[in-house]
Design an enzyme around this catalytic site. Structure first.
Site, mmCIF file in Angstrom:
data_model
loop_
_atom_site.group_PDB
_atom_site.id
_atom_site.type_symbol
_atom_site.label_atom_id
_atom_site.label_comp_id
_atom_site.label_asym_id
_atom_site.label_seq_id
_atom_site.Cartn_x
_atom_site.Cartn_y
_atom_site.Cartn_z
ATOM 1 N N CYS A 134 0.832 -1.205 0.000
ATOM 2 C CA CYS A 134 0.000 0.000 0.000
ATOM 3 C C CYS A 134 0.870 1.259 0.000
ATOM 4 O O CYS A 134 1.435 1.628 1.032
ATOM 5 C CB CYS A 134 -0.910 -0.020 1.233
ATOM 6 S SG CYS A 134 -1.896 1.472 1.392
ATOM 7 N N CYS A 137 -0.445 4.106 2.256
ATOM 8 C CA CYS A 137 -0.210 3.919 3.687
ATOM 9 C C CYS A 137 1.259 4.169 4.040
ATOM 10 O O CYS A 137 1.560 4.753 5.079
ATOM 11 C CB CYS A 137 -0.534 2.492 4.131
ATOM 12 S SG CYS A 137 -2.027 1.819 3.406
ATOM 13 N N ASP A 138 2.193 3.711 3.190
ATOM 14 C CA ASP A 138 3.592 3.636 3.627
ATOM 15 C C ASP A 138 4.558 4.583 2.919
ATOM 16 O O ASP A 138 5.712 4.699 3.345
ATOM 17 C CB ASP A 138 4.096 2.189 3.454
ATOM 18 C CG ASP A 138 3.322 1.229 4.356
ATOM 19 O OD1 ASP A 138 2.868 1.673 5.428
ATOM 20 O OD2 ASP A 138 3.170 0.051 3.987
#
Ligand code: NAP
Length: 302
Positions: A134, A137-138
């Site tokens: 993701c 997200c990261d």
């Protein structure tokens, strides 16, 4: 005693939420069952450029929150739980939610899909320590660092573009010599100086002691090491269809077969979005499928 609903919707991505808006508005007693966060994959997509009405793009999390409040305004109830099994007993569906069950006269499965694994050495061990599925997200963890993106589809290209806002260098590793993703992303990638592509190349191992340090890659027959700080894997998805394993055994872990009304071979049981067979797997198509299933469910119930 189990709670009883007219319609239970399993999953709260764009398909499930749209079903809930339509069914709630039709005055059905509706619940939406979600085990993680509302919005599904849409909820973790930073910038959605092809959802009508938002010429400047829209943040997926914000869009999911708006859909959720629209669902609530029409009276549907959210249940945070993991739906593990659906049974049909006479005219009622019984859904297992851990230590309790609920009953519904119709069910829409909108459970989406999960990222597929590369299945190489180091992937599981270094997950969360440089291995990610993701970008949204990261990506901020990889500011000014070097990352690799595996895959040549829309997700890989879109996420590579997003990652290039943070990373110093993004290397797309693709197993063929042609990208599968949309032309609009390919054009943007061609113009992006931070992104380069390794063609006809596969990752054979992810290396590192406590975090990702390098990849073993194979181009044609040549094996080499690519020093890298992070690897983002976007090699497709697998449908989250486990909830129908018993009631539709022929599905056997793949996508759920439905008719044009999104209904399965079992009357009253529907499937929409990424979990259904032959879906285009777009937010817009999931929304349309969600509306279709809700209207067909209303018809079935009456
Ligand atoms: P996808 O289209 O199935 O692409 C997966 C990519 O991974 C392909 O390029 C494939 O290579 C590669 N791949 C598969 N297995 C591999 C392996 N074991 N090792 C190395 N590479 C491997 O999946 P996706 O990109 O997640 O997209 C899924 C669906 O969502 C698609 O329908 C897509 O259009 C849609 N989507 C749309 C948008 C949008 O903005 N419109 C955004 C995201 C997703 P090959 O090309 O050689 O098969």
């Amino acid at each position: 005693m189990s709670q009883k609903y007219d319609l239970a919707i399993i999953g709260s991505g764009p398909g499930g939420l749209t079903s809930a808006i339509y069914a709630g508005r039709a005055d059905l007693k509706v619940c939406v069952i979600e085990k993680m966060a509302v919005g599904g994959q849409m909820g973790i997509t930073m910038d959605i450029a092809n959802y009508p009405g938002f010429p400047d793009g829209v943040d997926g999390h914000a869009l999911a929150e708006k859909m959720k409040s629209q669902v609530e305004s029409f009276g549907a109830e959210f249940i945070m739980a993991d739906a593990t099994e659906i049974k049909k007993e006479q005219d009622l569906f019984v859904i297992s939610l851990g230590d309790k069950t609920i009953e519904a006269r119709a069910v829409i499965v909108a459970t989406g899909s999960a990222p597929r694994k590369l299945e190489v050495e180091g992937e599981e061990r270094l997950r969360g320590r440089g291995v990610s599925y993701c970008g949204t997200c990261d990506a901020p963890f990889f500011r000014n660092r070097k990352v690799a993106v595996v895959g040549g589809g829309d997700t890989a290209l879109k996420e590579a573009l997003y990652l290039s806002k943070f990373a110093s260098e993004v290397t797309i590793i693709h197993r063929r010599d042609e990208l599968r993703g949309e032309k609009i992303y390919r054009n943007q990638i061609d113009k992006n100086e931070k992104i380069n592509i390794l063609w006809n190349t596969v990752v054979t191992a992810i290396n590192g002691e406590k975090a990702v340090e390098s990849l073993s890659i194979k181009t044609k027959d040549e094996v080499s090491q690519l020093p890298i700080d992070g690897i983002f894997i976007f090699v497709g998805t697998t449908p989250n269809s486990q909830v129908v394993d018993k009631i539709l055994p022929e599905t056997n872990g793949s996508e759920i077969k439905v008719d044009t009304n999104m209904m399965t071979d079992i009357p009253g049981l529907f499937a929409v979005g990424d979990v259904r067979k032959n879906s285009y797997r777009q937010i817009t198509t999931a929304v349309g499928e969600g509306a279709t299933a809700a209207m067909a469910a209303e018809h079935y119930l009456s």
